[in-house]
Design an enzyme around this catalytic site. Structure first.
Site, short mmCIF file in Angstrom:
data_model
loop_
_atom_site.label_atom_id
_atom_site.label_comp_id
_atom_site.label_asym_id
_atom_site.label_seq_id
_atom_site.Cartn_x
_atom_site.Cartn_y
_atom_site.Cartn_z
N TYR A 38 0.82 -1.20 0.00
CA TYR A 38 0.00 0.00 0.00
C TYR A 38 0.86 1.26 0.00
CZ TYR A 38 -3.94 -3.01 1.43
OH TYR A 38 -4.90 -3.98 1.51
N PRO A 71 -16.32 -3.27 2.39
CA PRO A 71 -17.71 -3.58 2.76
C PRO A 71 -18.72 -2.56 2.25
CG PRO A 71 -16.55 -2.64 4.63
CD PRO A 71 -15.52 -2.87 3.56
N LEU A 72 -18.23 -1.40 1.81
CA LEU A 72 -19.11 -0.39 1.23
C LEU A 72 -19.01 -0.36 -0.30
CD1 LEU A 72 -18.58 2.47 3.82
CD2 LEU A 72 -20.56 1.02 3.55
N GLY A 109 -21.46 4.55 -0.23
CA GLY A 109 -21.29 5.86 0.39
C GLY A 109 -21.54 6.99 -0.58
N GLY A 110 -21.89 6.63 -1.82
CA GLY A 110 -22.23 7.63 -2.82
C GLY A 110 -21.17 7.85 -3.88
#
Length: 350
Positions: A67, A219-220, A226-227
């Site tokens: 990362y 998970p989103l 979340g948009g």
């Protein structure tokens, strides 16, 4: 009803796996702090987000050696840990992906040789500036190396006190079972959300059979619930610009899914993101999702999902609102799906 920002409920400590590892029910994925879906945060801002998460009861932090490139994410987390009580932190990192060209997402090699395992662990310990790693995952499965050899080296690291618990990420059922026979696997990290549910048939039942905790990443839906791409644009620097589900034609179809979750969120007095995260959180006591964010307001919103209580009927209704066959686009980046768990079988024992 979800709690307001001033009434956030700290996530409880729960067992992850059956080897005695305790973590906060909601973890924090650190990947985005050093750039993935947005521009990297300034170092102090990233440290502040981590510190804020801890102040709200989040103690389980997830990173990886790849990362940010050159271990930047581990270095950032290591600096943040210096400001926190180490004994209260559950630190997870990963090895196994080596990127030849940081500008090309698909240009990676997967490595799992014993020598590579040890060298990666030593390097991560140095970057994180810690004496041990609580949970050390094999990030992706090297199909050219027997899983018994890889986990055998991880077992040695546990015996030496450099690692406390062993995990796998994006591993197939066969790989999980064989790895667990060498040394107990504490957790499997794998993508799981309302629009990514292919682990439910085989992976989830196997983990429960073996007493392995489940750590859902994204998970989103990589921010979709979340948009992202719906109520806000995908940043030009984001890797999501190449993700199949965020391509224009697919995204237009997937917006219908968002609308359904938004409507159900209103029914439960919460945002679409909170409903989507609550759905994952309540898939079982052994499920600990690790959503990430660069914004305090989003972190507060994620914590608010802990207060959204769903009945079995509610969970079924929410699941039915997102038929898997209706999702447009594959779950992996183009050219990158070969390292998902469905392709992660290790070669037979020799």
């Amino acid at each position: 009803m979800a709690t307001t920002q001033t009434e956030l409920i700290p996530p409880p400590q729960v067992p992850l796996g059956t080897q005695g590892f305790q973590v906060s029910k909601l973890g924090f994925g650190c990947m985005g702090l050093t750039g993935a879906y947005n521009d990297p945060l300034p170092e102090q801002d990233g440290i502040s987000v981590i510190n804020y998460a801890f102040s709200k009861g989040v103690t389980f932090f997830d990173t990886a050696d790849i990362y940010g490139g050159s271990g930047a994410n581990e270095i950032l987390l290591g600096k943040a840990l210096k400001q926190l009580p180490r004994e209260k932190i559950q630190l997870a990192t990963k090895f196994g992906i080596s990127r030849r060209d940081v500008s090309r997402l698909a240009d990676v090699t997967i490595k799992g040789s014993p020598e590579y395992v040890r060298s990666c662990c030593e390097a991560s310990l140095k970057r994180l500036d810690v004496e041990y790693i609580d949970l050390y995952y094999q990030h992706r499965i090297d199909t050219s190396v027997s899983i018994e050899d890889t986990v055998g080296e991880l077992k040695k690291l546990v015996e030496e006190g450099k690692v406390k618990y062993i995990g796998l990420s994006e591993a197939s059922p066969d790989t999980i079972r064989r790895a667990h026979a060498v040394h107990p696997i504490t957790a499997v990290q794998i993508e799981w959300s309302l629009w990514t549910r292919d682990i439910e048939e085989e992976i989830v039942p196997l983990c429960r059979e073996l007493g392995i905790g489940i750590v859902p990443y994204s998970p989103l839906g990589r921010g979709f619930f979340g948009g992202k791409g719906v109520t806000e644009n995908v940043p030009a620097v984001s890797s999501l610009t190449s993700h199949p589900r965020f391509q224009a034609e697919n995204l237009n179809k997937n917006k219908n899914i968002y609308d359904k979750i938004e409507s159900l969120g209103k029914k439960h007095g919460c945002t679409p993101a909170q409903l989507a995260l609550a759905w994952v959180l309540q898939q079982g006591k052994d499920v600990v999702p690790i959503p990430g964010t660069t914004k305090i307001k989003n972190l507060d919103q994620n914590l608010g999902a802990l207060a959204v209580k769903l009945s079995e009927e509610d969970l079924r209704e929410i699941s039915a609102a997102v038929p898997v066959d209706d999702i447009a686009g594959s779950r992996y980046y183009n050219g990158f799906d070969h390292i998902s768990w469905k392709f992660a079988n290790t070669p037979p024992k020799v």
